[in-house]
Design a protein around this motif. Sequence first.
Motif, mmCIF file in Angstrom:
data_model
loop_
_atom_site.group_PDB
_atom_site.id
_atom_site.type_symbol
_atom_site.label_atom_id
_atom_site.label_comp_id
_atom_site.label_asym_id
_atom_site.label_seq_id
_atom_site.Cartn_x
_atom_site.Cartn_y
_atom_site.Cartn_z
ATOM 1 N N LYS A 1 0.821 -1.212 0.000
ATOM 2 C CA LYS A 1 0.000 0.000 0.000
ATOM 3 C C LYS A 1 0.852 1.257 0.000
ATOM 4 N N LYS A 2 1.873 1.292 0.831
ATOM 5 C CA LYS A 2 2.650 2.516 1.030
ATOM 6 C C LYS A 2 3.803 2.694 0.045
ATOM 7 N N ILE A 3 4.335 1.592 -0.478
ATOM 8 C CA ILE A 3 5.517 1.691 -1.346
ATOM 9 C C ILE A 3 5.260 1.100 -2.731
ATOM 10 N N TYR A 4 5.024 -0.196 -2.806
ATOM 11 C CA TYR A 4 4.988 -0.876 -4.103
ATOM 12 C C TYR A 4 3.872 -0.367 -5.018
ATOM 13 N N HIS A 5 2.717 0.004 -4.440
ATOM 14 C CA HIS A 5 1.621 0.531 -5.236
ATOM 15 C C HIS A 5 1.354 2.004 -4.924
ATOM 16 N N SER A 6 2.335 2.686 -4.401
ATOM 17 C CA SER A 6 2.146 4.067 -3.967
ATOM 18 C C SER A 6 1.932 5.002 -5.158
ATOM 19 N N THR A 7 1.087 6.002 -4.968
ATOM 20 C CA THR A 7 0.863 7.002 -6.015
ATOM 21 C C THR A 7 2.099 7.859 -6.232
ATOM 22 N N GLU A 8 2.928 8.000 -5.211
ATOM 23 C CA GLU A 8 4.129 8.839 -5.311
ATOM 24 C C GLU A 8 5.125 8.283 -6.327
ATOM 25 N N LEU A 9 5.195 6.955 -6.426
ATOM 26 C CA LEU A 9 6.132 6.327 -7.361
ATOM 27 C C LEU A 9 5.492 6.001 -8.711
ATOM 28 N N GLU A 10 4.197 6.223 -8.833
ATOM 29 C CA GLU A 10 3.495 5.852 -10.058
ATOM 30 C C GLU A 10 4.008 6.580 -11.305
ATOM 31 N N PRO A 11 4.328 7.881 -11.252
ATOM 32 C CA PRO A 11 4.847 8.538 -12.459
ATOM 33 C C PRO A 11 6.107 7.872 -13.010
ATOM 34 N N ASP A 12 7.037 7.501 -12.142
ATOM 35 C CA ASP A 12 8.254 6.829 -12.603
ATOM 36 C C ASP A 12 7.939 5.434 -13.142
ATOM 37 N N ARG A 13 6.992 4.746 -12.518
ATOM 38 C CA ARG A 13 6.613 3.423 -13.018
ATOM 39 C C ARG A 13 6.025 3.525 -14.422
ATOM 40 N N LYS A 14 5.193 4.525 -14.656
ATOM 41 C CA LYS A 14 4.594 4.713 -15.974
ATOM 42 C C LYS A 14 5.657 5.031 -17.012
ATOM 43 N N LYS A 15 6.614 5.878 -16.649
ATOM 44 C CA LYS A 15 7.691 6.220 -17.580
ATOM 45 C C LYS A 15 8.523 4.990 -17.920
ATOM 46 N N ALA A 16 8.801 4.183 -16.904
ATOM 47 C CA ALA A 16 9.597 2.970 -17.126
ATOM 48 C C ALA A 16 8.865 2.014 -18.068
ATOM 49 N N LYS A 17 7.578 1.830 -17.851
ATOM 50 C CA LYS A 17 6.793 0.945 -18.710
ATOM 51 C C LYS A 17 6.735 1.480 -20.133
ATOM 52 N N TYR A 18 6.695 2.787 -20.282
ATOM 53 C CA TYR A 18 6.675 3.393 -21.612
ATOM 54 C C TYR A 18 7.989 3.115 -22.339
ATOM 55 N N VAL A 19 9.112 3.269 -21.645
ATOM 56 C CA VAL A 19 10.415 2.989 -22.243
ATOM 57 C C VAL A 19 10.482 1.540 -22.717
ATOM 58 N N ILE A 20 10.053 0.616 -21.860
ATOM 59 C CA ILE A 20 10.083 -0.813 -22.210
ATOM 60 C C ILE A 20 9.200 -1.091 -23.425
ATOM 61 N N SER A 21 7.996 -0.541 -23.434
ATOM 62 C CA SER A 21 7.067 -0.821 -24.531
ATOM 63 C C SER A 21 7.582 -0.265 -25.855
ATOM 64 N N LYS A 22 8.185 0.924 -25.829
ATOM 65 C CA LYS A 22 8.708 1.504 -27.064
ATOM 66 C C LYS A 22 9.915 0.728 -27.587
ATOM 67 N N LEU A 23 10.767 0.267 -26.685
ATOM 68 C CA LEU A 23 11.906 -0.550 -27.113
ATOM 69 C C LEU A 23 11.416 -1.854 -27.736
ATOM 70 N N PHE A 24 10.424 -2.453 -27.115
ATOM 71 C CA PHE A 24 9.865 -3.703 -27.649
ATOM 72 C C PHE A 24 9.311 -3.483 -29.059
ATOM 73 N N GLU A 25 8.516 -2.444 -29.224
ATOM 74 C CA GLU A 25 7.936 -2.148 -30.527
ATOM 75 C C GLU A 25 9.026 -1.915 -31.575
ATOM 76 N N TYR A 26 10.064 -1.212 -31.190
ATOM 77 C CA TYR A 26 11.128 -0.896 -32.142
ATOM 78 C C TYR A 26 11.858 -2.157 -32.602
ATOM 79 N N TYR A 27 12.259 -2.997 -31.663
ATOM 80 C CA TYR A 27 13.057 -4.168 -32.037
ATOM 81 C C TYR A 27 12.225 -5.229 -32.753
ATOM 82 N N ILE A 28 10.937 -5.297 -32.462
ATOM 83 C CA ILE A 28 10.071 -6.197 -33.220
ATOM 84 C C ILE A 28 9.996 -5.737 -34.679
#
Length: 331
Positions: free
Chosen positions: A253-280
């Motif tokens: 509740k306080k760390i792993y799913h915290s709203t405070e860290l959500e922006p960085d998690r979204k950015k990280a997922k975006y980087v991964i998804s774009k790299l995947f799309e590119y190499y495919i």
Amino acid sequence: MKVRERIEEQEFKILSKYAAKSREAVRDREEPFCDFRTAFQRDRDRIIHSKAFRRLKHKTQVYISPGDHYRMRMTHSLEVAQISRTIARGLRLNEDLTEAIAVGHDVGHTPFGHAGEYALRELIGHYNHNEQSLRVVEHLERGGQGLNLTAEVRDGILTHTGDNKPFTLEGNIVRSGDRIAYLCHDYDDGIRAGMLQPQDLPASVSKVLGSDPSTMITVMVSDIITESDEKNEIIMSRKVKAAMDDFREFMFKKIYHSTELEPDRKKAKYVISKLFEYYISNPSSLPQEFLEREERWGLQTVVIDYIAGLTDLYAIKQFEKLFIPATWAVR
């Protein structure tokens, strides 16, 4: 008598009847024995000397691009090994097997921690870091030959998380040691980051485990040793297990799913998804060693292997190289 043989003989004299014995270890491919090291000691050494293990020093545990004093995947793995070996020693189980599983359990983890893992899962429908860790040691290391680890170590790596339990007690120790390590050390890093204070802990946790990370580890490790002594299972007392479960719920509740860290998690997922799309779409941009595996494994699997193996910093650099316009110096 060779050193290895002497150690193997001592294991039968000293270790618990429930302990895994090095002499009985099994590999998929037979190979000459080492004069000095047991099978499990060799497995530990192979993992520590692998490229995948070295890359863990630049892979996120919880905080993306953290400061020097925060945990990364390598320090987490070493802490799991220390906690797990303490438990194994207390129960007279095989420390070498325990350590080998512990140092290898996260070698398949993605960049950006679980954010990267979830990104790959969303992209292809199924991805678990424990399965990728097994794939790394079985197929990807040593230029695609794998490390030829024992069945006991491979099973412990695969089942350190998930529904299936390890078939050795040593593997079950690492399963518990991993949870103890990440809860207590992520809690410690949460305090360091200013996201938590000791007084934030629920009373059901602090009254049983305490509020200092070192004390918490000691309470849980001691409880496992006491409750599991001379038993063919690794267990906790009901009271400590309940406190640990409450601690885990608190941390999610306080760390792993915290709203405070959500922006960085979204950015990280975006980087991964774009790299995947590119190499495919541009497989020729993959390193040659990965291109050579495409016929055997298929393009999607090869791209996943490549992206999962990236460090945080390298993934960011690749993203910048592929998607961010270059800055031209004024002449």
